[in-house]
Design a protein around this motif. Structure first.
Motif, PDB file in Angstrom:
ATOM      1  N   GLN A 140       0.923  -1.347   0.151  1.00  0.00           N
ATOM      2  CA  GLN A 140       0.192  -0.289   0.283  1.00  0.00           C
ATOM      3  C   GLN A 140       0.750   1.709  -0.069  1.00  0.00           C
ATOM      4  O   GLN A 140       0.125   1.983   0.374  1.00  0.00           O
ATOM      5  N   HIS A 141       1.871   1.239  -0.245  1.00  0.00           N
ATOM      6  CA  HIS A 141       2.615   2.952  -0.856  1.00  0.00           C
ATOM      7  C   HIS A 141       2.391   3.192  -2.128  1.00  0.00           C
ATOM      8  O   HIS A 141       3.438   3.545  -2.398  1.00  0.00           O
ATOM      9  N   THR A 142       1.406   4.024  -1.511  1.00  0.00           N
ATOM     10  CA  THR A 142       0.307   4.286  -3.134  1.00  0.00           C
ATOM     11  C   THR A 142       1.680   5.574  -3.429  1.00  0.00           C
ATOM     12  O   THR A 142       1.560   5.338  -4.712  1.00  0.00           O
ATOM     13  N   GLU A 143       2.269   6.259  -2.383  1.00  0.00           N
ATOM     14  CA  GLU A 143       3.734   7.475  -3.472  1.00  0.00           C
ATOM     15  C   GLU A 143       4.231   6.555  -4.082  1.00  0.00           C
ATOM     16  O   GLU A 143       6.035   6.761  -5.107  1.00  0.00           O
ATOM     17  N   ASN A 144       4.603   5.204  -4.195  1.00  0.00           N
ATOM     18  CA  ASN A 144       6.310   4.731  -4.559  1.00  0.00           C
ATOM     19  C   ASN A 144       5.204   3.221  -5.995  1.00  0.00           C
ATOM     20  O   ASN A 144       5.787   2.407  -6.266  1.00  0.00           O
ATOM     21  N   SER A 145       4.851   4.185  -7.046  1.00  0.00           N
ATOM     22  CA  SER A 145       4.019   3.568  -7.566  1.00  0.00           C
ATOM     23  C   SER A 145       4.759   3.432  -9.106  1.00  0.00           C
ATOM     24  O   SER A 145       4.856   3.389 -10.551  1.00  0.00           O
ATOM     25  N   ILE A 146       6.421   3.249  -8.775  1.00  0.00           N
ATOM     26  CA  ILE A 146       7.016   3.430 -10.039  1.00  0.00           C
ATOM     27  C   ILE A 146       7.541   1.860 -10.948  1.00  0.00           C
ATOM     28  O   ILE A 146       6.796   1.139 -12.094  1.00  0.00           O
ATOM     29  N   GLY A 147       6.147   0.695  -9.955  1.00  0.00           N
ATOM     30  CA  GLY A 147       5.861  -0.593 -11.273  1.00  0.00           C
ATOM     31  C   GLY A 147       4.544  -0.272 -11.264  1.00  0.00           C
ATOM     32  O   GLY A 147       4.791  -1.344 -12.728  1.00  0.00           O
ATOM     33  N   PRO A 148       3.507  -0.212 -10.736  1.00  0.00           N
ATOM     34  CA  PRO A 148       2.999  -0.203 -12.539  1.00  0.00           C
ATOM     35  C   PRO A 148       3.511   1.273 -13.870  1.00  0.00           C
ATOM     36  O   PRO A 148       2.802   0.876 -14.508  1.00  0.00           O
ATOM     37  N   ILE A 180      11.801  -7.522 -10.128  1.00  0.00           N
ATOM     38  CA  ILE A 180      12.453  -6.549 -10.227  1.00  0.00           C
ATOM     39  C   ILE A 180      12.828  -5.503  -9.317  1.00  0.00           C
ATOM     40  O   ILE A 180      10.624  -5.057  -9.622  1.00  0.00           O
ATOM     41  N   GLN A 181      13.499  -5.110  -8.815  1.00  0.00           N
ATOM     42  CA  GLN A 181      12.825  -4.228  -7.889  1.00  0.00           C
ATOM     43  C   GLN A 181      13.710  -3.274  -7.807  1.00  0.00           C
ATOM     44  O   GLN A 181      14.957  -2.687  -8.157  1.00  0.00           O
ATOM     45  N   VAL A 182      12.519  -1.764  -8.074  1.00  0.00           N
ATOM     46  CA  VAL A 182      13.166  -0.478  -8.568  1.00  0.00           C
ATOM     47  C   VAL A 182      13.663   0.451  -7.300  1.00  0.00           C
ATOM     48  O   VAL A 182      13.194   0.273  -5.912  1.00  0.00           O
ATOM     49  N   VAL A 205       7.383  -5.686 -11.043  1.00  0.00           N
ATOM     50  CA  VAL A 205       8.190  -4.744 -11.105  1.00  0.00           C
ATOM     51  C   VAL A 205       7.923  -4.254  -9.607  1.00  0.00           C
ATOM     52  O   VAL A 205       5.881  -3.816  -9.849  1.00  0.00           O
ATOM     53  N   ALA A 206       8.389  -3.842  -8.556  1.00  0.00           N
ATOM     54  CA  ALA A 206       7.367  -2.853  -7.736  1.00  0.00           C
ATOM     55  C   ALA A 206       9.359  -2.374  -7.112  1.00  0.00           C
ATOM     56  O   ALA A 206      10.044  -2.402  -7.396  1.00  0.00           O
ATOM     57  N   ALA A 207       8.643  -2.015  -6.245  1.00  0.00           N
ATOM     58  CA  ALA A 207       9.657  -0.775  -5.266  1.00  0.00           C
ATOM     59  C   ALA A 207      10.016  -1.083  -4.710  1.00  0.00           C
ATOM     60  O   ALA A 207       9.691  -2.318  -3.554  1.00  0.00           O
ATOM     61  N   HIS A 208      11.726  -0.935  -4.468  1.00  0.00           N
ATOM     62  CA  HIS A 208      12.118  -1.843  -3.157  1.00  0.00           C
ATOM     63  C   HIS A 208      11.958  -1.400  -1.774  1.00  0.00           C
ATOM     64  O   HIS A 208      11.794  -0.233  -1.673  1.00  0.00           O
ATOM     65  N   LEU A 209      10.856  -1.912  -1.153  1.00  0.00           N
ATOM     66  CA  LEU A 209      10.735  -1.197  -0.500  1.00  0.00           C
ATOM     67  C   LEU A 209      11.913  -0.745   1.651  1.00  0.00           C
ATOM     68  O   LEU A 209      11.472  -0.107   2.012  1.00  0.00           O
ATOM     69  N   GLN A 210      13.432  -1.370   1.195  1.00  0.00           N
ATOM     70  CA  GLN A 210      13.830  -1.159   2.014  1.00  0.00           C
ATOM     71  C   GLN A 210      15.081   0.088   1.218  1.00  0.00           C
ATOM     72  O   GLN A 210      15.933  -0.312   0.819  1.00  0.00           O
ATOM     73  N   HIS A 211      14.604   1.222   1.196  1.00  0.00           N
ATOM     74  CA  HIS A 211      15.858   2.360   0.027  1.00  0.00           C
ATOM     75  C   HIS A 211      16.765   2.472   1.007  1.00  0.00           C
ATOM     76  O   HIS A 211      17.405   2.913   0.249  1.00  0.00           O
TER      77      HIS A 211
END
Length: 183
Positions: A44-52, A147-149, A91-97
């Motif tokens: 639910q980290h909507t601010e990290n919508s790089i995957g979509p 793939i984690q961005v 494809v998703a944002a990596h949670l541990q930035h």
């Protein structure tokens, strides 16, 4: 009465008219697409919508053997789509930035999460959950990668929009290389 994740997946797949594959006259499996790209927003980290964003960008490429979908979260309904593909890329944002400063590619294998652990959690899915459900329901799991961005904190986001764009472009280049290799 709450249903378990496995029960929901069984109910969902039983009511779907989409089948993982169909048989041709020669007995070979015909698949509507070979690659499935699933861009999602973890936890639910909507601010990290790089995957979509990556998934929507790939959809504009209009490659006939590639299906690219953007979803707000992973759900058991995706199991049908997963088993219809030869290859899947999440494809998703990596949670541990703090630990990820480059695009990371990880091969995923079914069985790395105990299926009994999945039965108790009805609201969250991750790529492993979906692969295990696919294995359990269909006995079929395509080759799959995550793939984690890298994601930025709110402060970093404003200061480095170009860096975020670079990460997105790097993810697109990585997927393009997968397509060139496997198609």
């Amino acid at each position: 009465m709450t249903t378990t994740l496995i029960e929901r997946a069984l109910l969902t797949t039983a009511s779907q008219t989409i089948f993982p594959s169909s048989e041709s006259a020669q007995g070979k499996t015909i698949r509507p697409f070979r690659f499935l790209i699933v861009g999602y927003t973890p936890y639910q980290h909507t601010e990290n919508s790089i995957g979509p964003w990556v998934a929507k960008t790939i959809a504009t490429w209009q490659v006939p053997t590639v299906k690219s979908i953007a979803v707000p979260q992973l759900t058991p309904v995706l199991v049908n789509e997963i088993t219809a593909a030869d290859y899947v890329i999440f494809v998703a944002a990596h949670l541990q930035h703090n630990h990820c400063r480059t695009v990371r590619v990880t091969p995923l294998v079914a069985g790395q999460q105990n299926l009994s652990d999945l039965a108790s959690d009805t609201n969250s899915c991750n790529p492993y959950t979906l692969l295990n459900l696919a294995q359990h329901l269909y006995g079929n799991v395509p080759l799959t990668w995550l793939i984690q961005v890298p994601r930025e904190t709110a402060a970093e986001k404003e200061a480095s929009r170009s860096k975020i764009a670079q990460y997105g472009d790097r993810a697109l280049q990585t997927i393009e290389q997968f397509l060139r290799t496997y198609l």
